[in-house]
Design a protein around this motif. Sequence first.
Motif: not given
Length: 1002
Positions: A163-167, A227-231, A179-189
């Motif tokens: 998990l990365v805080q990105q300005s 998984a769902t992005g729900r908060t 954002v959620l950063r995984t190996p080989g995948g695109a960042d997911r906000t």
Amino acid sequence: MPSHRRRFLAVPVAALTALAVAQAVTPVSAVAVPATDVAATLAARTTSVPAADDISGSGPAVVWRQKTSADTPAHGWLAVSGGTPQDLGRLADDGEPVNVDTVSVQDGVVAVATSTNPNGALADHVRLRHLDSGDEDILPVAYDSSGAVGDERYRGQAGDGILVQQSYDDASAYRVRLVLRTPGGADRTLLSDDEQYEVLASDAHGALVLRRTAPGWDHEIVYVDFATGRTVTVAEPTTDELPQGLEFTPGHVGVIDGATLTEWRRSAPEDGPSTVALPVSGARWISDDTLAWYQWSAADGSSELFAMARDGSTAAKDLGGTFTDLAVGDDGTMRVTLYRPDVDAAIQTLADGRVSTAAGDATTIPAGPARLDALALSDGALYTADDSSRRQGVLLRSGLSAGPAGASASTPSRVLAYSGGLVHQTLAAAGGRVLVEQGGASEPGHFQVYEDGRLVGTPLNYNDVSAVSVVDFDGERVLVSDRTTTADGTLLLYTFADGHTQRVPSGSALNGGAVYSSVRNGTTSTWSIRRTDLATGAATTVATVNCLPGGLQVRGSRILLTTCGAGSTTGLLLKAGSSAGTTVDASIRTPILGTDVLYTFTKSSDGGAVTLNAQPLGGTATAAQPLFTLPEKANSAAAERWTVDRDAPWAAWMDDSGVTHVTWAGVPTAASAAAPTGFSPNGDGSADAWAPTWTYNRPVSWTLTLKSGTTQVRSLTGIASDGKVAPVWNGTTQTGGAATEGAYTWTLTVRDTVTGRAAADVTGKVTLRRAAPAATVTAPTVASSAATTASVPVTWSAKTAGVKSYDIGWRVATRDSAGVWKLGPLQTWRTGTTATSAVFGKAGSPVKPVAGLTYRFYVRAHDDAGQTGAWSKAATTGIPVDDRATALHYTGSWKSAAASAAWSGTERTSAAKGAYVSFSADGTQLRIVATLRSNGGRFAVVVDGKTVGTVNTYAAKSAYRQVVFTRTLGTTIKNHKAQLRILSGSTPGRSTVALDAVMVTR
């Protein structure tokens, strides 16, 4: 107690006792004192309770962050099922105001956040290690300390991602997103349009996040499902202070208020919360089966950890010991660091409110070097403050002595254990008393005096000790510099007996119950050095100087002006009652005045290392002698790792390994020394006697004793009026017999003939050898026996005792212009090597071996008596001619085949009866190299028209580079014609011959 992880609870500061730790800087190693100095060492101390925090658990795996000493950066550690911990390496600095986890484990994946900046910085990459496979992924983090747009901060692990805080800038305002950063995948906000995030807890499936939301920058704690992005919002605090307690288990998230838990199911957070009545009010941590909290104890003035089963099935219990960090793993299990007296520190698992005793549920925290807080010397006693007494500090004392046997240091004994915080920077000693400073920067602290482990007098208290430093201490009083000093040019003089304070001029000094200060004489350019008796108040002038004095130091009748003149880098040493003095260099560091010794400093030619020197002030010797190179401080906030004794001639320093070295700074010292390590009294005119020399700067008497084991063999004595000690031992015993061959221990005891003071007691070893050293060398007869390329592994070994090194030589036979083979001269391959093997033809080889030539290797030995033996017999190695060489002529059906295990990687095969290969064999021996196989056939060897042998190359299992035939051709090199003819196979399936190489010894 040390602070706990904020992601679970913010513990009140009043309940904590902080440990002082600091980022380490690689120190310059101090050098050993000269061999002729009288010195001793005190072994490094270790602590079984190094601080461990940032605990994270996942099933049988647990990781933590550990800082073993003030000189060691924090490292990550991993243990599985209570096994031996593994060091994961240095971690990033986590000094940011919000929590930055630097090591964690989730779902069998260990995350280690590190920085490439050697000075420490927030993580610029995270290494993910999969425990099941050992595979690793590295995820970058674009950390920018400026906080500009694009800056990223690591916030926590998310299983096999982070998990990365990105300005970013949305064209209207500065914002951040999670954002959620995984190996080989695109960042997911996951979250955006906020000011700041703090990940309070996370696992592979979701995270509990403290966010500051726009537009009002309110505080909100939300659970995010990956998984769902729900908060779902679980709390809305008015500030960034966390609620009383939080729940984050595999099945639920929630918030604790009093005895009520409001929780959401992680599988369906939108269904809304339910409330759970807890069996106790005030719980701070919660796991699947355990509640835990701190409870203040008036008995010992600390907060003690209590725990119980979550469902109330077990009663609340004080767990005992010292707990410093708690965490709930992604498996719903609570783990805690536990420290108990006389028990190794460990990370324990809590089950149903108790410390689990199940196998694998406890992991011992590795011991580390005890942190040095300060060193002090006074009147031959060394004081060391370190943190090796469990969670408190300890002050140790070791008595020092110098006599005919040299220097010695007694085993350190505990002077006192202190609980009011660790000793920081200041540790001073005088008059059998020690002064300690307790408390850290920007916090309340105090200076207090101990004698024989007992507190003496009234402590000197300060609200902030960071701006306070000790200038002088005499056992009863202290001079300190504080914030007032810069304002009015004074020092505070404090008397511990009654707590009396008074201001004295800056640059003052204490000695003999008096304070010394400098006072200008009216408007003249002279200054008076005045002594004020602190008992009577009587003031007298003891010296007058015509320069502006800097700081003063006083010992007995001697007075040192640390500088003499405004902006000067030169000091002045004088005696009371006299204004005539000697200049002292103060350009490197401020010199230090001791009793009968002046400590000065010099710097290396490259401007780096600083050496401490001791200049005697009594007797006939006046030259300053080097003691040791000053070790650097661990960091700007740490204590110096060296000290000197102002009451006796001693100095001490601590090396990088925690070993404390003490050095006698008395006189005389040796200007030069030469002690050969061996000799050989065999009458050959070379090194027949052992003749060491030592040159001192004063007249000395000496005794040289030689022992074999514990038995004295010879003793030599003498007087060196010019300081030149030069004994000679011819290898005989005290009775005149021949001493046996072997190693002897020598001890040289030296005394100053004027003062009677022990000058040195140095020891060493000398070896007596009577036989010449010998060695043997081995090498494969055929190079292909040991390799597939033209390289020869050569080994050698000693045949006699005491061999220290070897010379390796080689020769090769080559054909001259007339076609005659001649053996070349002996050439050197290795000189004075301590190795016992090398590969001829690899790196460092004088030539590349040539196919068809024969190389001979020789060795000779050097022993510890300085002798060199004769060259050994040769070990001969021939380099085969490959099957592809033009010197081999093939007739009939032959095929070339690649074979990586064959000589030079190829072989030549034929199954045709009558096919043959012919070549010239001009040498003394013929060897055929072939491959043995299950289809191997036969061939005949014909030399000068006669069949001299038949070879069967059949073998049940393949074997490469085999010498299948050897034939002596003669004792001299003559030309012979040779052929290898294919014969019919022993069976239809055994008819193929695989020729690899041919070797002729020359």
